[in-house]
Design a protein around this motif. Sequence first.
Motif, short mmCIF file in Angstrom:
data_model
loop_
_atom_site.label_atom_id
_atom_site.label_comp_id
_atom_site.label_asym_id
_atom_site.label_seq_id
_atom_site.Cartn_x
_atom_site.Cartn_y
_atom_site.Cartn_z
N ASP A 181 -1.65 -0.41 3.27
CA ASP A 181 -1.55 0.75 2.69
C ASP A 181 -2.81 0.95 1.91
OD1 ASP A 181 0.36 2.06 -0.21
OD2 ASP A 181 -0.64 3.15 1.50
N GLU A 201 4.92 10.51 -0.38
CA GLU A 201 5.44 10.26 -1.68
C GLU A 201 5.42 11.54 -2.84
OE1 GLU A 201 3.14 8.42 -0.34
OE2 GLU A 201 1.27 8.05 -1.17
N MET A 242 -0.73 7.73 -5.51
CA MET A 242 -0.42 7.44 -4.05
C MET A 242 0.07 6.03 -3.78
SD MET A 242 -4.43 6.21 -3.23
CE MET A 242 -5.40 5.18 -4.10
N ASP A 265 1.95 2.30 6.16
CA ASP A 265 1.89 3.57 5.43
C ASP A 265 0.89 4.53 5.79
OD1 ASP A 265 1.85 4.82 1.87
OD2 ASP A 265 3.31 5.20 3.52
N ASN A 266 1.62 5.71 5.56
CA ASN A 266 0.62 6.91 5.80
C ASN A 266 0.22 7.40 7.29
OD1 ASN A 266 -0.79 5.62 3.00
ND2 ASN A 266 0.46 7.54 2.95
N LYS A 295 -7.45 4.22 5.02
CA LYS A 295 -6.76 4.44 6.44
C LYS A 295 -7.56 3.98 7.43
CE LYS A 295 -4.06 5.40 3.42
NZ LYS A 295 -3.10 4.30 3.05
MG LIG Z 1 -0.07 4.68 1.08
#
Ligand SMILES: [Mg+2]
Length: 228
Positions: free
Chosen positions: A155, A213, A40, A183-184, A158
């Motif tokens: 990151d 990714e 990740m 991110d994400n 979450k």
């Molecule tokens: Mg990430």
Amino acid sequence: SGTTRPMRILHYVQRSAKCGDVLSVISAIDSFCSKVEWAMNVGDKKGEILDAVVLETRPRYVLELGTYCGYSTMRIARLLPPGARLITIEMNSHYAQVAKELFQHAGLDAQDKSAEKRPAGPTCKVELLLGSSSVLIPQLKKKLDIDKFDLVFIDHWKVSYLPDTRLLEECGLLKSGSVLLADNVTCPGAPDYLEYVRNSPRYRSQYFPSQLEYLQVEDGVEKSVFLG
Ligand SMILES: [Mg+2]
Ligand SMILES: CNc1ncnc2c1ncn2[C@@H]1O[C@H](/C=C/CNC(=O)c2cc(-c3ccc(F)cc3)cc(O)c2O)[C@H](F)[C@H]1O
């Protein structure tokens, strides 16, 4: 299996990346994770968006939440001018240890700030803090003599994106113009965070579509400028 995924990444880098060459460490991680074993890291596609935001922001003080193996830490550090400070927070001591060894291979002068015997003041660009962001964020001003961050790369878990963003606000660590890059926000997603930064009058938010990714799956990063 005696080894962990971060250890397998570290061993691959130590075998195949050039010592002292941060770009070769970054590309070795990307080739391992795209050909051998997924991990990740923000990766090379979203990594280019991260690079562009770092270059555009020209930050002096950077915070990263969630070091993991330090892939994005190295992507950011390589673009910072001398004198800039990059603080990265990681709660898992094994991940922190692997990140430190990757920084060493890359020739990044990184310091484990949790070690007591450290020289006074920032002698290096990357400062790795071992601990939870919720505990460490309120200590940053006092312990590290940091006033405000110009750029925060988010990151980590979450579900922690939103509470930690609120905490950064409450601790007075953001100034008008501070940039949050998350991110994400599509995969795995951070819906409460997105709703907040996109609807709050205190942020101007922009979504950068990309891919998860090393996979052909939609993901993206959200850039949110704090308006003070
Ligand atoms: Mg990430
Ligand atoms: C909560 N406070 C914390 N403080 C310090 N370190 C922390 C804290 N919380 C976590 N950490 C630290 O930050 C890291 C956690 C990263 C989590 N990242 C992800 O889950 C994540 C997941 C996917 C993913 C996508 C699709 C799929 F099918 C499966 C996975 C993709 C991504 O790019 C991710 O970043 C580390 F592990 C943890 O110790």
